[in-house]
Write a protein that holds these residues in place. Structure first.
Motif, short mmCIF file in Angstrom:
data_model
loop_
_atom_site.label_atom_id
_atom_site.label_comp_id
_atom_site.label_asym_id
_atom_site.label_seq_id
_atom_site.Cartn_x
_atom_site.Cartn_y
_atom_site.Cartn_z
N ASP A 1 7.93 1.12 -103.60
CA ASP A 1 9.04 1.20 -102.66
C ASP A 1 9.35 2.66 -102.40
OD1 ASP A 1 11.09 0.38 -101.02
OD2 ASP A 1 12.19 -0.72 -102.55
N ILE A 2 10.24 2.93 -101.44
CA ILE A 2 10.62 4.31 -101.15
C ILE A 2 11.92 4.71 -101.84
CG2 ILE A 2 9.52 4.18 -98.90
CD1 ILE A 2 12.38 4.29 -97.68
N TRP A 3 12.62 3.72 -102.42
CA TRP A 3 13.97 3.99 -102.93
C TRP A 3 13.96 4.37 -104.40
CZ3 TRP A 3 17.15 4.15 -98.95
CH2 TRP A 3 16.83 3.42 -97.82
N VAL A 4 14.87 5.24 -104.78
CA VAL A 4 15.16 5.53 -106.18
C VAL A 4 16.66 5.30 -106.34
CG1 VAL A 4 15.13 7.20 -108.05
CG2 VAL A 4 13.32 7.24 -106.33
N GLY A 5 17.04 4.08 -106.78
CA GLY A 5 18.45 3.73 -106.82
C GLY A 5 19.01 3.70 -105.42
N ASP A 6 20.08 4.47 -105.18
CA ASP A 6 20.72 4.52 -103.86
C ASP A 6 20.13 5.62 -102.99
OD1 ASP A 6 22.36 2.47 -104.59
OD2 ASP A 6 24.02 3.76 -105.21
N GLU A 7 19.12 6.32 -103.47
CA GLU A 7 18.56 7.45 -102.74
C GLU A 7 17.13 7.15 -102.31
OE1 GLU A 7 20.38 10.02 -102.00
OE2 GLU A 7 22.10 9.32 -103.17
N VAL A 8 16.66 7.93 -101.35
CA VAL A 8 15.26 7.90 -100.96
C VAL A 8 14.55 8.99 -101.74
CG1 VAL A 8 13.65 8.10 -99.04
CG2 VAL A 8 15.89 7.10 -98.67
N GLY A 9 13.42 8.67 -102.37
CA GLY A 9 12.83 9.72 -103.17
C GLY A 9 11.46 9.50 -103.75
N THR A 10 10.88 8.29 -103.66
CA THR A 10 9.57 8.12 -104.27
C THR A 10 8.51 8.93 -103.52
OG1 THR A 10 9.09 6.10 -103.01
CG2 THR A 10 10.11 5.83 -105.18
N GLY A 11 8.72 9.19 -102.23
CA GLY A 11 7.77 10.02 -101.49
C GLY A 11 7.69 11.42 -102.07
N LYS A 12 8.82 11.96 -102.47
CA LYS A 12 8.83 13.30 -103.09
C LYS A 12 8.07 13.27 -104.42
CE LYS A 12 12.08 17.00 -104.34
NZ LYS A 12 11.63 17.23 -105.73
N LEU A 13 8.31 12.21 -105.21
CA LEU A 13 7.61 12.09 -106.48
C LEU A 13 6.11 11.93 -106.26
CD1 LEU A 13 10.04 9.66 -108.36
CD2 LEU A 13 9.68 12.08 -108.87
N ALA A 14 5.74 11.08 -105.30
CA ALA A 14 4.32 10.86 -105.02
C ALA A 14 3.64 12.15 -104.57
CB ALA A 14 4.15 9.77 -103.98
N GLU A 15 4.32 12.90 -103.72
CA GLU A 15 3.78 14.16 -103.22
C GLU A 15 3.57 15.15 -104.36
OE1 GLU A 15 4.72 16.02 -99.03
OE2 GLU A 15 6.23 16.69 -100.46
N GLU A 16 4.53 15.22 -105.27
CA GLU A 16 4.41 16.13 -106.42
C GLU A 16 3.26 15.72 -107.33
OE1 GLU A 16 8.27 15.85 -108.13
OE2 GLU A 16 9.20 17.24 -106.71
N LEU A 17 3.10 14.43 -107.55
CA LEU A 17 2.02 13.97 -108.41
C LEU A 17 0.66 14.23 -107.77
CD1 LEU A 17 3.63 10.62 -109.59
CD2 LEU A 17 3.04 12.56 -111.07
N ARG A 18 0.54 14.01 -106.47
CA ARG A 18 -0.72 14.32 -105.79
C ARG A 18 -1.04 15.80 -105.88
NH1 ARG A 18 0.50 9.99 -102.07
NH2 ARG A 18 1.86 11.36 -100.87
N ALA A 19 -0.01 16.63 -105.72
CA ALA A 19 -0.22 18.09 -105.82
C ALA A 19 -0.69 18.48 -107.21
CB ALA A 19 1.07 18.83 -105.46
N GLY A 20 -0.33 17.66 -108.21
CA GLY A 20 -0.77 17.91 -109.58
C GLY A 20 -2.14 17.35 -109.89
N GLY A 21 -2.83 16.81 -108.89
CA GLY A 21 -4.18 16.33 -109.08
C GLY A 21 -4.31 14.86 -109.40
N HIS A 22 -3.23 14.09 -109.28
CA HIS A 22 -3.27 12.66 -109.60
C HIS A 22 -3.58 11.84 -108.36
CE1 HIS A 22 -1.61 13.40 -113.60
NE2 HIS A 22 -0.76 14.24 -113.03
N ALA A 23 -4.27 10.71 -108.57
CA ALA A 23 -4.55 9.76 -107.49
C ALA A 23 -3.36 8.83 -107.36
CB ALA A 23 -5.82 8.98 -107.80
N VAL A 24 -2.70 8.87 -106.19
CA VAL A 24 -1.42 8.18 -106.01
C VAL A 24 -1.43 7.36 -104.73
CG1 VAL A 24 1.08 8.47 -105.79
CG2 VAL A 24 -0.23 10.06 -107.21
N VAL A 25 -0.94 6.12 -104.83
CA VAL A 25 -0.61 5.34 -103.65
C VAL A 25 0.89 5.46 -103.46
CG1 VAL A 25 -0.56 3.06 -102.59
CG2 VAL A 25 -2.51 3.73 -104.03
N GLY A 26 1.29 6.20 -102.43
CA GLY A 26 2.71 6.46 -102.21
C GLY A 26 2.91 7.39 -101.04
N GLY A 27 4.16 7.58 -100.65
CA GLY A 27 4.47 8.28 -99.42
C GLY A 27 4.74 9.76 -99.58
#
Length: 436
Positions: A67-93
């Motif tokens: 999903d894109i939500w983290v509680g009442d906020e939008v934020g999984t895209g930011k987490l996914a982007e950070e993980l990809r930048a760290g070299g991880h294979a991620v399905v996310g926005g």
């Protein structure tokens, strides 16, 4: 495919349990993290769990956000982007793709920037301003809440009166009941036609083929009446880059590549003989859409997610023909009522007349000592699916499977796929949208 480590993350509601279960059954190592305490038991007995997802990041070969939500906020895209930048294979926005769903005005701007025709729309943060707008410009409108509260699907209202008087009445009611939670809303001109969603899986650089075309059934009761829900069932088929795709979602291929988006992205539209008009984005997996899409794939789910996350360019091997999914629910869905859930549904046993579980997918379900039971609090229990050469054949298979299920107080819509059979398929063909 060799056994692979998959980490599935539900940072808002638990939605991805069935896909995690499918990947585990294919022989991969799976860990599933659920943030919401009320959902913590969902998929117990089906999927191994973890209490600390960050501690599992280096273990995982693939990380999947649901999903894109983290509680009442939008934020999984930011987490996914950070993980990809760290070299991880991620399905996310990404933050911008999350915004497509959170901010409907921004979504329309992105489409208009890519020469996609959009319906007249305007965003408001004040109910009185919205009422004044409709009063000055009478017409039929759709009210679409903005922000996290848009997940309360029954708040979406499709106006019926040509002068907009019913929309004004609903806005006044929302001001009293939801003014403290609704950060804003969009008013969009209502048009008639066939509602169709174009869904593509994006590997970070391009859309994989074939493209998925699906038809949502959001109202609670057969005949498309009653309160709006997240979804009561879905019908679909797969096809090439046809005219509908090329004029809508396909225009964003370069923009999504610049974003580095990886995952499913869905654009719901109204189509008629005058044109194609986008309504809203789902820049994540849809539910129960993803379980039906997985059911329609010959490509194993784990292999599909691994290739998607690692940027592979491949053709998805899918069943030709049609697929139908039907959600099986119990009280209080689609409403939130803990007392009703406790009295009617909590821990209710799910009984099957046969040992066959083909086409049956879990939602808010757990397994205790081999017994399937209702879990969570939403009242969405199972999804029954069917595939066939025709929509009727897929429909009949999905409903035949429901006949083998016993749950106290269960209910479901008995007309999923019927719109295609009665009219939608013929109209889309007549208007020429399904060809290249």
């Amino acid at each position: 495919m060799d056994p692979t480590n998959f980490l599935f993350l539900s940072l808002d509601a638990a939605l991805i349990g069935d896909i995690a279960w499918q990947v585990a059954r294919e022989g991969h190592d799976v860990k599933y993290y659920i943030e919401a305490g009320t959902d913590a038991e969902i998929a117990d007995g089906f999927v191994p769990k973890t209490d600390d997802w960050r501690a599992e990041v280096d273990w995982a070969d693939v990380i999947v956000f649901d999903d894109i939500w983290v509680g009442d906020e939008v934020g999984t895209g930011k987490l996914a982007e950070e993980l990809r930048a760290g070299g991880h294979a991620v399905v996310g926005g990404t933050p911008n793709t999350d915004k497509l769903e959170d901010d409907r005005g921004y979504a329309m701007e992105v489409l208009e920037d890519h020469d996609v025709d959009c319906l007249e729309h305007r965003e408001f943060t004040d109910f009185d301003e919205g009422i004044q707008f409709v009063t000055a410009r009478p017409g039929p409108y759709v009210i679409k809440p903005l922000g996290e509260v848009q997940n309360v699907k029954r708040l979406l209202y499709v106006g019926r009166e040509d002068d907009g008087s019913d929309v004004i009445d609903v806005l006044r009611a929302y001001k009293k009941a939801w003014g403290h939670r609704m950060k804003g809303f969009q008013l969009q001109r209502r048009v008639s036609g066939v509602e169709i969603a174009i869904c593509g899986f994006f590997n970070g650089e391009r859309f994989l083929e074939p493209i998925n075309f699906n038809f949502e059934h959001k109202k609670l009761f057969p005949g498309n009446i009653g309160p709006s829900t997240g979804e009561m069932g879905t019908s679909m088929f797969w096809a090439g880059r046809n005219r509908v795709f090329a004029r809508t979602l396909g225009t964003l291929e370069g923009w999504l590549a610049d974003e580095g988006y990886v995952g499913s992205i869905d654009l719901n539209c109204i189509v008629n003989d005058q044109g194609i008009y986008p309504l809203e984005f789902t820049p994540r997996f849809g539910y129960p859409t993803i379980v039906l899409q997985a059911e329609g794939m010959n490509t194993p789910t784990g292999e599909f997610l691994y290739k998607l996350a690692t940027g592979a360019d491949f053709e998805i091997d899918v069943h030709r023909g049609f697929q139908v999914a039907v959600r099986i629910c119990v009280p209080p869905f689609p409403f939130d009522d803990e007392r009703t859930f406790d009295e009617n549904s909590r821990n209710a046993a799910i009984v099957f007349d046969t040992d066959d579980r083909d086409g049956i997918h879990i939602e808010d379900t757990k397994r205790v000592d081999g017994q399937w039971r209702v879990a969570g609090e939403s009242g969405i229990v199972l999804v029954s699916t069917g595939t066939g050469e025709t929509m009727r054949e897929a429909q009949e298979r999905a409903y035949a499977r429901i006949d083998d299920i016993i749950v106290p107080n269960l209910y479901y819509r008995d007309d999923i796929g019927e719109r295609w059979i009665e009219s939608d398929g013929d109209r889309l063909q007549a208007w020429g949208y399904l060809g290249p």
